[in-house]
Enzyme design. Structure first.
Site, PDB file in Angstrom:
ATOM      1  N   LYS A 233       0.593  -1.113   0.132  1.00 50.87           N
ATOM      2  CA  LYS A 233       0.063   0.056   0.045  1.00 50.87           C
ATOM      3  C   LYS A 233       0.940   1.102  -0.047  1.00 50.87           C
ATOM      4  CE  LYS A 233      -4.297  -1.728   1.834  1.00 50.87           C
ATOM      5  NZ  LYS A 233      -5.280  -1.628   2.979  1.00 50.87           N
ATOM      6  N   ARG A 267      -3.266  -9.957   5.599  1.00 52.35           N
ATOM      7  CA  ARG A 267      -3.638 -10.227   4.070  1.00 52.35           C
ATOM      8  C   ARG A 267      -2.713  -9.761   3.373  1.00 52.35           C
ATOM      9  NH1 ARG A 267      -6.421  -6.549   0.626  1.00 52.35           N
ATOM     10  NH2 ARG A 267      -8.012  -7.742  -0.703  1.00 52.35           N
TER      11      ARG A 267
END
Length: 287
Positions: A233, A267
């Site tokens: 991210k 995740r």
């Protein structure tokens, strides 16, 4: 106190060490399978059914615990995908993978996709909007699927414009508590719930770092397992200065930090590397 098990459709995962051992409970590795042409990280790579199945098979070989299928990009600025297109992308893949031996999670906020995914054999629903829709809660209430309730400020289109909090950790806890209480009131059993602070979903880098530092507090306050999703991210890029395709090392560091804070589900995009990192961490920290 966390539930003893996380009930995830046809699967059951321990959330505490066996026999109350002092060793850390191994976190579940959730592998990301994006079938979107415009995903921020791997857009287009697995958009065909054959390629998506092959990638899922590779993740299984690499040691994945849960496969999370996403048919709609939720990157900052993303525009909502039409329902028919999301169904067309997601449901055939759920049918194709439902007997692969691993739980299949579907990353969606649309009640219609949730319903069809559950019929197709999904074991978990991962909702970035935290099951805000009463229709979504109705769909999942009578099922046995595991649920991930995520925090997001605003929507993917607007969430990164000016995220603001007086106290990000307290506000995320309050939001997740309210949404989980709604689900419990709808008849959902507590051991089907997990929570996600929503790294990158309406947060600055400072907000993300504070939430990462307080995963244990969030988990203890709500007595539910935390799912941590930071893989590749923008927060990793902001810290390392690396483009998305070179963020594996930073993502592994973030995953291990989340694990050290007690996160029960990681995740990630890079399953094999995360599995190895977790194994080394556990070997060193074993008592």
């Amino acid at each position: 106190m966390l539930p003893t098990f996380f009930e995830c459709g046809r699967f059951r995962f321990p959330m505490k060490p066996v026999n109350n051992a002092s060793t850390m409970c191994k976190p579940l590795i959730m592998g990301i399978l994006n079938i979107t042409p415009d995903s921020f990280s791997d857009g287009g790579k697995f958009s065909s059914l054959d390629h998506a199945i092959s990638h899922a098979e590779q993740m299984i070989e690499d040691g994945v615990d849960i496969i999370d299928i996403g048919g709609e990009s939720t990157r900052p600025g993303a525009v909502a995908l039409p329902l028919d297109e999301e169904l067309k992308r997601v449901i055939p893949l759920v049918y194709a993978l439902r007997d692969c031996g691993k739980p299949i999670s579907v990353d969606t906020y649309k009640p219609e996709v949730m319903r069809e995914a559950i019929i197709a054999g999904a074991d978990m629903i991962n909702d970035i909007r935290g099951f805000a829709s009463s229709q979504a809660r109705e769909v999942i209430a009578d099922s046995d699927v595991g649920l991930c309730v995520m925090h997001m400020q605003q929507s993917p289109e607007t969430m990164q414009q000016r995220p603001s909090y007086a106290n990000v950790t307290a506000e995320v806890i309050a939001f997740l508590r309210e949404r989980c209480d709604q689900l419990l009131s709808s008849g959902v059993e507590k051991n089907r719930l997990s929570i996600d602070p929503g790294f990158g979903f309406g947060k600055t880098l400072e907000h993300n770092i504070e939430l990462l530092q307080h995963i244990r507090l969030i988990q203890d306050e709500l007595e539910l397992p935390v799912l941590a999703g930071m893989s590749r991210k923008t927060m990793i890029g902001a810290i390392t200065g690396k483009p998305v395709e070179r963020r594996m090392a930073g993502s592994l560091a973030a995953a291990l930090m989340a694990m050290s804070q007690g996160a029960r589900i990681l995740r990630v995009h890079d399953v094999a590397e995360t599995v190895d990192a977790v194994r080394v961490w556990q070997a060193v920290n074993a008592t």
